[in-house]
Design an enzyme around this catalytic site. Structure first.
Site, PDB file in Angstrom:
ATOM      1  N   HIS A   1       0.830  -1.212   0.000  1.00 44.15           N
ATOM      2  CA  HIS A   1       0.000   0.000   0.000  1.00 44.15           C
ATOM      3  C   HIS A   1       0.864   1.262   0.000  1.00 44.15           C
ATOM      4  CE1 HIS A   1      -3.299  -2.734   1.282  1.00 44.15           C
ATOM      5  NE2 HIS A   1      -2.349  -3.253   2.043  1.00 44.15           N
TER       6      HIS A   1
ATOM      7  N   LYS B   1      16.369  21.426 -11.493  1.00 44.69           N
ATOM      8  CA  LYS B   1      15.674  20.148 -11.703  1.00 44.69           C
ATOM      9  C   LYS B   1      16.527  19.100 -12.414  1.00 44.69           C
ATOM     10  CE  LYS B   1      11.975  19.240 -10.821  1.00 44.69           C
ATOM     11  NZ  LYS B   1      10.712  19.467 -11.525  1.00 44.69           N
TER      12      LYS B   1
ATOM     13  N   SER C   1      15.035  20.959 -16.624  1.00 41.85           N
ATOM     14  CA  SER C   1      13.874  21.813 -16.864  1.00 41.85           C
ATOM     15  C   SER C   1      14.332  23.089 -17.561  1.00 41.85           C
ATOM     16  CB  SER C   1      13.215  22.160 -15.529  1.00 41.85           C
ATOM     17  OG  SER C   1      12.471  23.359 -15.638  1.00 41.85           O
TER      18      SER C   1
ATOM     19  N   GLU D   1       9.636   8.114 -16.834  1.00 46.15           N
ATOM     20  CA  GLU D   1       8.253   8.554 -17.098  1.00 46.15           C
ATOM     21  C   GLU D   1       7.804   8.122 -18.490  1.00 46.15           C
ATOM     22  OE1 GLU D   1       7.536  12.667 -14.891  1.00 46.15           O
ATOM     23  OE2 GLU D   1       9.522  12.529 -15.748  1.00 46.15           O
TER      24      GLU D   1
END
Ligand code: ARG
Length: 479
Positions: free
Chosen positions: A174, A301, A295, A308
């Site tokens: 979980h 970043k 970024s 992804e």
């Protein structure tokens, strides 16, 4: 656009009577150019060229062996097809929508060069069994490449597991801290999933490795062919036994696309997990910088875009399975032109998986755990509670009672803001009268791991056995 770029097929010149088509005889008017543009498949089936040529060479040799053409004709067909293969590979071969698909392109180039000899190649064959054969050959090659890619990925996970052998990390259910495990155990879990994917690929390969050629349009042929020779030449395991089924069976396309989608789902799950583990909040993993991107506005970043995109690209592979099943569901027996729509879906899944695997293995090979950060927080979250419960069971306490007792101890620790190991013996005795010092041996994440024993568990000895077994298994695996 170049004349040899099949993805931008130019409109055809006005066709002569009969359209100059493979079926010209019965037609009195040429095909409408809008129909040519609508129905062409060469813009995507051009990638079957090698398989089409392999199939045609095997077929023509069989025709010669059966006396349907001469050996000299078979030789000329083979040599000319090899020349066409080289032209296609060099980007020098002209493609046009007027010749619908790759099969007609290659056959008409052959006929342009060999005349009547070329016109004999299509003896005892139809494009229906031809395209089925080509697609099987193509998928068989793709299966072998993807299997090799998965093997490489498994090796990367095993290499990382070997490097991180003694590290204890929290494992989650979980997405909440659950029990401590060895990092190696966690990494080998991925090897298991990809082993099942490879097993499914091998199984799918068995049903792909079936030879339809000689089924002709749907009924077979009255000519004295020898399909066994064609089968052997193309390295298929068996010859399809029913011409009606063989000319239209696309189960193998659906199966492969499904197997690839499940593999992509595993890759997506892995990507998701590593995105989470590499956040500053978790701080478990250090991703290789060459596999991250930045970024355009936030200078600090370092983003996990590769992971992804692995997660994101899995979506299209799932869509492709859906497309194929819907494509097939309404088709009556034997070939229907709808089947031309099978290729882009399976090609897309193959391309997507190859692209994902191409980045996944080096990303894993370049990733390491942040041991300091993991060690600094490993005793948070009462990861040892389950092992303590099992220690109570070892003292004869019924499981339900032991569970409740440890629950109370955890509540006590939560209230005090400490770990189970920080509770005093007196505090522990308040919830469990039989509390004794030896129960402390179950406390702490590392000890919890060390006390594990069962086969398949994260016990150090069991994990060492698994590492050795995987080492042998992946060394022995052939690509
Ligand atoms: N381009 C077709 C396909 O991909 C080849 C088979 C065409 N057969 C036919 N009878 N029209 O399915």
């Amino acid at each position: 656009m170049t004349k040899s770029d099949p993805s931008s097929v130019p409109p055809s010149a006005p066709a002569p009577s009969g359209g100059g088509k493979a079926w010209g005889g019965v037609f009195s008017v040429p095909t409408d150019q809008r129909v040519e543009a609508f129905s062409e498949s060469v813009s995507f089936d051009c990638r079957l060229a090698d398989d089409d040529i392999d199939g045609s060479i095997a077929h023509s040799r069989m025709l010669a062996d059966c006396g349907l053409i001469t050996a000299a004709e078979a030789d000329a067909i083979r040599d000319t097809l090899e020349a066409i293969r080289a032209e296609i590979a060099a980007g020098e071969f002209p493609f046009t929508a007027a010749k619908e698909d790759i099969h007609l392109h290659i056959e008409s180039a052959l006929t342009d060069r060999l005349g009547d000899t070329g016109r004999k190649l299509h003896t005892a064959r139809s494009r229906n069994d031809q395209v089925a054969t080509d697609l099987r050959l193509y998928c068989r090659r793709a299966i072998d490449r993807i299997d090799a890619g998965l093997l490489e990925l498994q090796r990367a996970f095993l290499g990382m597991a070997q490097r991180e052998q003694d590290l204890v990390i929290p494992a989650y259910t979980h997405l909440r801290r659950a029990q401590p495990v060895l990092a190696a155990h966690q990494l080998l879990a991925w090897c298991e999933k990809f082993a099942r994917d490879r097993d499914r690929l091998a199984d799918c390969r068995r049903r792909t490795n079936v030879m339809p050629l000689g089924s002709a349009a749907l009924a077979g042929t009255s000519l004295p062919i020898d399909r066994e020779r064609t089968r052997a030449a193309l390295g298929f395991a068996v010859t399809a036994a029913n011409s009606l089924d063989a000319a239209s069976d696309r189960d193998f396309v659906c199966e492969l696309t499904f197997v690839l989608s499940l593999t992509a789902v595993h890759l997506s799950q892995w990507a998701e997990e590593w995105i989470i583990y590499s956040t500053d909040e978790f701080g478990f993993l250090k991703l290789p910088e060459a596999f991250c991107t930045g970024s355009s506005i936030m200078p600090q970043k370092i983003n996990p875009d590769v992971l992804e995109l692995v997660r994101g690209k899995s979506a299209r592979t799932i869509g492709n399975v859906q497309q194929l099943l819907v494509l097939l569901k309404g088709l009556p027996t034997a070939y229907n032109r709808d089947l031309q729509e099978d290729k882009e879906a399976v090609f897309d899944s193959i391309d997507t998986l190859e692209a994902m695997l191409g980045v996944a293995a080096p990303l894993v090979a370049g990733t390491s755990f942040d041991r300091d950060r993991i060690n600094a927080s490993i005793d948070r979250g009462h990861l040892d509670a389950t092992t303590l419960m099992e220690a109570l069971i070892g003292e004869g306490v019924p499981q339900r009672t032991a569970h409740e007792t440890v629950g109370k101890l955890v509540r006590r620790a939560l209230t005090a803001g400490c770990s189970l190991a920080d509770l005093s013996d007196d505090a522990c005795r308040a919830d469990y009268a039989g509390w004794n010092g030896s129960l402390r041996q179950a406390l702490g994440a590392s000890r919890a791991v060390e006390r594990m024993a069962s086969f398949g568990s994260t016990a150090p000895a069991r994990v060492a056995e698994q590492l050795a077994a995987w080492q042998l298994r992946l060394e022995a695996a052939t690509e």
